[in-house]
Design a protein around this motif. Structure first.
Motif, short mmCIF file in Angstrom:
data_model
loop_
_atom_site.label_atom_id
_atom_site.label_comp_id
_atom_site.label_asym_id
_atom_site.label_seq_id
_atom_site.Cartn_x
_atom_site.Cartn_y
_atom_site.Cartn_z
N LYS A 133 0.83 -1.21 0.00
CA LYS A 133 0.00 0.00 0.00
C LYS A 133 0.86 1.25 0.00
O LYS A 133 0.58 2.22 -0.73
N SER A 134 1.93 1.27 0.80
CA SER A 134 2.79 2.46 0.86
C SER A 134 3.55 2.65 -0.45
O SER A 134 3.79 3.78 -0.89
N LEU A 135 3.95 1.54 -1.09
CA LEU A 135 4.63 1.65 -2.39
C LEU A 135 3.67 2.18 -3.46
O LEU A 135 4.07 2.94 -4.35
N SER A 136 2.41 1.79 -3.36
CA SER A 136 1.40 2.32 -4.28
C SER A 136 1.21 3.81 -4.07
O SER A 136 1.03 4.58 -5.03
N SER A 137 1.26 4.24 -2.80
CA SER A 137 1.14 5.67 -2.49
C SER A 137 2.32 6.44 -3.08
O SER A 137 2.15 7.57 -3.58
N LEU A 138 3.51 5.84 -3.02
CA LEU A 138 4.68 6.48 -3.61
C LEU A 138 4.52 6.60 -5.13
O LEU A 138 4.84 7.64 -5.72
N ALA A 139 3.99 5.56 -5.75
CA ALA A 139 3.75 5.60 -7.20
C ALA A 139 2.72 6.67 -7.54
O ALA A 139 2.84 7.36 -8.57
N ASP A 140 1.70 6.84 -6.68
CA ASP A 140 0.69 7.88 -6.91
C ASP A 140 1.31 9.28 -6.86
O ASP A 140 0.90 10.18 -7.61
N VAL A 141 2.28 9.47 -5.96
CA VAL A 141 2.97 10.76 -5.86
C VAL A 141 3.72 11.05 -7.16
O VAL A 141 3.65 12.16 -7.70
N PHE A 142 4.43 10.05 -7.68
CA PHE A 142 5.17 10.25 -8.92
C PHE A 142 4.22 10.53 -10.08
O PHE A 142 4.51 11.36 -10.95
N SER A 143 3.07 9.85 -10.10
CA SER A 143 2.09 10.07 -11.16
C SER A 143 1.57 11.50 -11.12
O SER A 143 1.45 12.17 -12.16
N GLN A 150 -2.26 19.86 -9.32
CA GLN A 150 -2.32 20.87 -8.26
C GLN A 150 -2.15 20.23 -6.89
O GLN A 150 -1.53 20.80 -6.00
N HIS A 151 -2.72 19.03 -6.73
CA HIS A 151 -2.64 18.31 -5.45
C HIS A 151 -1.73 17.10 -5.59
O HIS A 151 -1.93 16.25 -6.46
N ILE A 152 -0.72 17.00 -4.72
CA ILE A 152 0.17 15.84 -4.68
C ILE A 152 -0.18 15.06 -3.40
O ILE A 152 -0.10 15.62 -2.30
N PRO A 153 -0.55 13.78 -3.52
CA PRO A 153 -1.05 13.03 -2.35
C PRO A 153 0.05 12.55 -1.40
O PRO A 153 0.18 11.35 -1.12
N TYR A 154 0.80 13.48 -0.82
CA TYR A 154 1.88 13.12 0.10
C TYR A 154 1.34 12.50 1.39
O TYR A 154 2.01 11.68 2.01
N ARG A 155 0.15 12.89 1.81
CA ARG A 155 -0.35 12.49 3.12
C ARG A 155 -1.00 11.10 3.11
O ARG A 155 -1.53 10.65 4.13
N ASN A 156 -0.92 10.39 1.99
CA ASN A 156 -1.55 9.07 1.91
C ASN A 156 -0.78 7.97 2.63
O ASN A 156 -1.29 6.87 2.82
N SER A 157 0.47 8.23 3.00
CA SER A 157 1.25 7.24 3.73
C SER A 157 2.35 7.94 4.52
O SER A 157 2.73 9.07 4.22
N CYS A 166 12.00 16.06 -0.41
CA CYS A 166 12.85 15.62 -1.51
C CYS A 166 12.16 15.82 -2.86
O CYS A 166 12.83 16.06 -3.88
N PHE A 167 10.82 15.71 -2.88
CA PHE A 167 10.07 15.78 -4.13
C PHE A 167 9.44 17.14 -4.38
O PHE A 167 8.92 17.39 -5.47
N ALA A 168 9.46 18.01 -3.38
CA ALA A 168 8.74 19.28 -3.49
C ALA A 168 9.62 20.41 -4.02
O ALA A 168 9.39 21.58 -3.72
N GLY A 169 10.63 20.06 -4.80
CA GLY A 169 11.48 21.08 -5.39
C GLY A 169 12.51 21.65 -4.45
O GLY A 169 13.12 22.68 -4.74
N GLU A 170 12.73 20.98 -3.30
CA GLU A 170 13.69 21.50 -2.33
C GLU A 170 15.00 20.70 -2.32
O GLU A 170 15.93 21.03 -1.59
N GLY A 171 15.07 19.62 -3.10
CA GLY A 171 16.27 18.80 -3.09
C GLY A 171 16.40 17.99 -4.36
O GLY A 171 15.71 18.22 -5.35
N LYS A 172 17.31 17.03 -4.33
CA LYS A 172 17.54 16.14 -5.46
C LYS A 172 17.24 14.70 -5.02
O LYS A 172 17.36 14.36 -3.85
N VAL A 173 16.87 13.87 -5.98
CA VAL A 173 16.49 12.48 -5.68
C VAL A 173 17.23 11.53 -6.61
O VAL A 173 17.31 11.76 -7.82
#
Length: 233
Positions: A133-143, A150-157, A166-173
């Protein structure tokens, strides 16, 4: 002048565990993720000062002994959680009255599992469902990032909440995908490659420098709160 501190946690069944604390003292401790808009805070984590690679190695060994691991039909030493090691870096330039803050987070993601192949039941099945489930949430964020939603589902896990900076434009991944060379794992390897290809197409913008006056508050990062530790030896 630079100073370094480190934390190490795992996300087990959507609960955060401190891997640098003794199991007895950590039992029953509830760690919460708080977003202050300027930083991600994990409450109650033990934070250790480090000054050399030997200090970090000592923490890695201690954390490994506390990590949740179990045997399945697919893996005799299967990780049953995601783990996140974070190194906090602070630099102070006295003459310029400036402070720079940064952090390096290394995430070890538990691999997704097919129940039909791993043969898990009971508590192991619950762990597998939480991991998937958490890996699916990570995939949803990338999608969402790929679509520039407009909305990035960071709070799903818990995982995606932690890695938001790391993903919000504040760093590198950088993501490294491990593949099995076994022929029987071909379908899982193909699934991993597809996921990696999807991630590779994601644009998160340029990293930002976190520079402030020495009297200013901490800038964006993942941090901890509440349990400072002594320097590792």
């Amino acid at each position: 002048q630079f100073s370094l501190e480190a934390t190490f946690l795992e996300i087990y069944n959507e609960n955060i565990r401190d891997l640098l604390s003794d199991v007895s003292s950590n039992k029953g401790m509830k760690h919460e993720i708080r977003d202050s808009k300027k930083e991600i805070i994990v409450t109650g984590l033990r934070r250790e000062q480090v000054a050399a690679s030997e200090d970090v190695h000592h923490l890695l060994v201690k954390a490994q002994s506390n990590r949740s691991v179990a045997a399945t039909d697919s893996n005799l030493h299967s990780s049953r959680s995601h783990s996140v090691f974070t190194l906090f870096i602070q630099g102070v330039h006295a003459e310029k009255n400036a402070k720079i803050m940064g952090s390096l987070s290394m995430c070890d993601l538990a691999g997704s599992e097919r129940v039909s192949k791993s043969g898990v039941k009971g508590e192991r099945l619950k762990e597998t469902q939480s991991i998937n489930k958490s890996l699916s949430s990570l995939a949803d964020v990338f999608s969402a990032l790929n679509k520039k939603s407009q909305h990035i589902p960071y709070r799903n896990s818990k995982l995606t909440q932690l890695v938001r900076p790391c993903f919000a434009g504040e760093g590198k991944v950088l993501m490294i995908v491990n593949l099995s060379s076994d022929k029987s794992d071909a379908s899982e390897s193909l699934c991993s490659l597809r996921f990696a290809s999807h991630v590779n197409q994601t644009e998160i913008g340029r990293a930002k420098k976190n520079i402030s006056q020495t009297t200013a508050k901490r800038s964006s990062s993942v941090t901890s709160q509440g349990r400072p530790g002594k320097r590792s030896r």
